[in-house]
Design a protein around this motif. Structure first.
Motif, mmCIF file in Angstrom:
data_model
loop_
_atom_site.group_PDB
_atom_site.id
_atom_site.type_symbol
_atom_site.label_atom_id
_atom_site.label_comp_id
_atom_site.label_asym_id
_atom_site.label_seq_id
_atom_site.Cartn_x
_atom_site.Cartn_y
_atom_site.Cartn_z
ATOM 1 N N ILE A 486 0.946 -1.230 -0.014
ATOM 2 C CA ILE A 486 -0.023 0.038 -0.008
ATOM 3 C C ILE A 486 0.876 1.238 0.153
ATOM 4 O O ILE A 486 2.149 1.124 0.163
ATOM 5 N N GLY A 487 0.095 2.318 -0.152
ATOM 6 C CA GLY A 487 1.244 3.855 -0.008
ATOM 7 C C GLY A 487 0.718 4.655 -1.037
ATOM 8 O O GLY A 487 1.597 5.658 -1.313
ATOM 9 N N ALA A 495 2.847 -2.087 3.979
ATOM 10 C CA ALA A 495 2.167 -3.562 3.581
ATOM 11 C C ALA A 495 1.185 -4.042 4.738
ATOM 12 O O ALA A 495 1.570 -3.955 5.780
ATOM 13 N N PHE A 496 0.170 -4.703 4.194
ATOM 14 C CA PHE A 496 -0.624 -5.647 5.149
ATOM 15 C C PHE A 496 0.062 -7.142 4.699
ATOM 16 O O PHE A 496 0.146 -7.383 3.684
ATOM 17 N N ILE A 497 0.089 -7.916 5.824
ATOM 18 C CA ILE A 497 0.818 -9.012 5.896
ATOM 19 C C ILE A 497 0.011 -9.961 6.542
ATOM 20 O O ILE A 497 -0.531 -9.925 7.454
ATOM 21 N N PHE A 552 4.913 -2.263 8.327
ATOM 22 C CA PHE A 552 3.759 -3.425 8.068
ATOM 23 C C PHE A 552 2.984 -3.594 9.135
ATOM 24 O O PHE A 552 3.411 -3.469 10.291
ATOM 25 N N GLU A 553 1.962 -4.269 8.980
ATOM 26 C CA GLU A 553 0.661 -4.729 9.884
ATOM 27 C C GLU A 553 0.315 -5.888 9.651
ATOM 28 O O GLU A 553 0.328 -6.285 8.432
ATOM 29 N N ASP A 583 -8.328 0.275 9.496
ATOM 30 C CA ASP A 583 -7.789 0.784 10.744
ATOM 31 C C ASP A 583 -6.305 0.654 10.781
ATOM 32 O O ASP A 583 -5.510 1.591 11.513
ATOM 33 N N LEU A 584 -5.727 -0.427 10.200
ATOM 34 C CA LEU A 584 -4.442 -0.574 10.313
ATOM 35 C C LEU A 584 -3.623 0.324 9.525
ATOM 36 O O LEU A 584 -2.502 0.694 9.539
ATOM 37 N N TYR A 585 -4.543 0.682 8.071
ATOM 38 C CA TYR A 585 -3.801 1.602 7.431
ATOM 39 C C TYR A 585 -3.688 2.986 8.035
ATOM 40 O O TYR A 585 -2.616 3.385 7.881
#
Length: 590
Positions: A486-487, A495-497, A552-553, A583-585
């Motif tokens: 993302i970004g 990134a979401f992982i 990352f999250e 929310d993580l974003y």
């Protein structure tokens, strides 16, 4: 029959040249039930006769929805097409809202379904679809008519002459099917493909795919409502290949051992999972067996086709194939000669290692709008290059636009989006279909895809990021099952992982680290986060500073088709994933 111009010509071609006893084979309970080419066509003609009796006219629309690939789908496909009506295949996993939209948009008058689960979804919205006259189920479903009623109705052959007249009136340029794909507006788009679109793509691809005619078994499990698998089914029929339908992705391992297929289609995600399982088994070995496994694996990672690595490498590869890679082949049924791969970019290490294992992966490229094949690799005659999607098939023209977008022209290009001239004109300009993919053609004519134009983004610093390139590299880690970069418009890529939870549990047990018992506990564990940071750092080393994943999250969910993270061909649904983890974003960029 010398000429194939319409889709329903394929089974007649098969009858004339091969007349198989096991043209289509489906497992019911514990038994694989074979349908011969002759029976296939007899039943298809019965369906055509019954549809004509029900008042189906040329250019009517009939929906087909099945939760698994099966013989009945193909009998109905040919039965529908012979009447001049169009087949509207629909994914079984979509929402009721999308069912309602597609059935109304296509104005489908009949609907064939597989089972009670699909029936419940359709029945719930049936009152909102005024054109829908009746639903027929392949399975016995309470409250639903059964497709066998149409086979019975079609036993009377008095109107076969009307069916023949209909068939003869159908031109190759007539519309054959409308396939709905995700649209940028959130509404699915109906891709209109003619008989010529798909037939030309089958025949142009046939010379590229090294299949043995009349004596081969294929295993089919990718969604038949997707043009990739459907086009291959027609190709198998053209070659006289017996088609066995896998029960489900969960049972594919058992089905492989029961069917012993020679060819099957795959998507990169499946190959990644197969490789991970093989790797895990190798890692569990001890002593000399473990050393041999990883020696063979390292050898496979250096694979080059056509003996490019020299005689000494080929000698070692011969040993590796006998001692180690033969076990891989056994796990995939023992007789696999070819994997046809499409839908998304394949990691080059997987292409190398499976080819080294004597299980060639022929990666190709295309879209629903191109029926689908634009290019494909071919091991023969120097037509294979690792990291490419092969050379453009004869009869299709490709050029690269100034911004790197791949443009395509040929008889396989759709005639447009159904009832949507605006979106049609957005993608077909100056005689070329604009694919939305970014790529390049090397000096030898091999096409390479670098990213999706719409998925590439700029950071706030003005640097372009190609997420697929990053994601394919990061997914080589055994700790990472899924990742989405993302970004867009932000100061840095992140990134979401979704971790590989099974491997993390095994790692925690081996290292005697308590990482938690639930996925939520695992993704919150500092030692897990720290270990995945090491993997991120290692992969980041392959990229420029502006491309590196800075944060990352971890997500506790298993990304899946059912949960809405993935498309039926296992591609990321980026907008939806971003919404799910908004929310993580905000946590990353706040």
């Amino acid at each position: 029959m010398n000429t194939i111009t319409r889709l329903f010509d394929f089974p007649y071609h098969q009858l004339e040249k091969y007349n198989l006893s096991d043209s289509l084979v489906t497992k019911y309970g514990n038994d694989w039930i074979k349908t011969s080419t002759e029976e296939y066509l007899d039943k298809a003609n019965a369906i055509s006769r019954s549809l004509v009796r029900l008042g189906v006219n040329k250019d009517d629309k009939i929906a087909l929805i099945s939760s698994s690939n099966r013989t009945e789908w193909h009998i109905c496909d040919i039965g529908i097409l012979q009447t001049g009506a169009q087949n509207v295949p629909i994914y079984p996993t979509i929402t009721s809202e999308d069912y309602e939209y597609i059935l109304n948009h296509s104005e489908s008058i009949y609907c064939f379904i597989s089972d009670s689960e699909v029936f419940e979804k359709i029945n719930a919205i049936r009152k909102n679809v005024p054109t829908l006259k009746e639903i027929y189920s392949f399975n016995e479903v309470e409250g639903c008519k059964n497709w066998k009623e149409l086979l019975t109705l079609g036993e009377d052959k008095d109107n076969q002459n009307i069916v023949e007249e209909r068939k003869n009136s159908i031109a190759t340029t007539d519309l054959a099917t409308i396939i709905y794909t995700s649209g940028t507006t959130g509404r699915p788009k109906g891709v209109m493909l003619t008989h010529q679109n798909i037939v030309s793509d089958v025949l142009m691809s046939a010379v590229r795919v090294p299949l043995r005619a009349g004596d081969t078994r294929a295993l089919s499990f990718l969604p038949i409502c997707h043009i990739f698998e459907r086009m291959l089914i027609y190709l198998y029929q053209y070659y006289g290949i017996s088609i066995y339908f896998a029960e489900s992705i969960e049972k594919i391992s058992d089905n492989l051992k029961e069917v012993h297929p020679h060819v099957m289609s795959v998507v990169p995600r499946l190959l990644e999972k197969v490789y991970d399982k093989i790797y895990a088994k190798g890692d569990a070995l001890t002593g000399i067996k473990k050393k041999l496994f990883f020696w063979a694996l390292a050898l496979g990672m250096d694979y080059k086709p056509y003996g490019e690595n020299g005689a000494w490498y080929e000698f070692k590869l011969k040993i590796a194939r006998k001692l180690i890679f033969s076990k891989w082949q056994e796990g995939l049924g023992g007789e696999l000669e070819l994997l046809v791969c499409g839908s998304a970019a394949l990691q080059t290490r997987l292409s190398k290692v499976f080819c080294a294992a004597n299980i060639p992966v022929m990666e190709g490229y295309g879209l629903t709008e191109t029926s689908p094949v634009i290019s494909v690799n071919d091991m023969r005659n120097g037509g294979f290059r690792v990291g490419s999607v092969g050379k453009v098939i004869d009869g299709v023209k490709v050029k690269i636009a100034e911004d790197g977008e791949i443009l395509c022209q040929g008889p396989n290009v759709m005639i447009g989006y159904y009832k949507d001239e605006t979106q049609t004109n957005d993608v077909i300009k100056d005689g070329y279909f604009h694919t939305g993919d970014i790529g390049e053609i090397d000096q030898d004519g091999f096409l390479k895809i670098t990213d999706r134009k719409k998925e590439m983004f700029k950071t706030s610093g003005g640097k372009y990021i190609a997420p697929q390139v990053l994601e394919n590299t990061f997914k080589q880690s055994r700790f990472i099952d899924q990742i989405m970069v993302i970004g867009d418009g932000e100061k840095m890529p992140a990134a979401f992982i979704q971790p590989n939870f099974d491997f993390l549990k095994e790692w925690g047990s081996r290292k005697k680290i308590a990482i938690g018992s639930t996925n939520k506990e695992i993704v919150s564990n500092e030692k897990v986060i720290s270990r995945i940071q090491e993997e991120v750092d290692a992969s980041n080393a392959n990229f420029g500073n502006w491309e590196k994943i800075k944060r990352f999250e971890l997500t506790p969910d298993i990304w899946s088709i059912e949960a809405g993270h993935l498309t039926p061909t296992m591609k990321l649904k980026r907008k939806i994933i971003k919404e799910i983890y908004k929310d993580l974003y905000h946590k990353i960029y706040s």
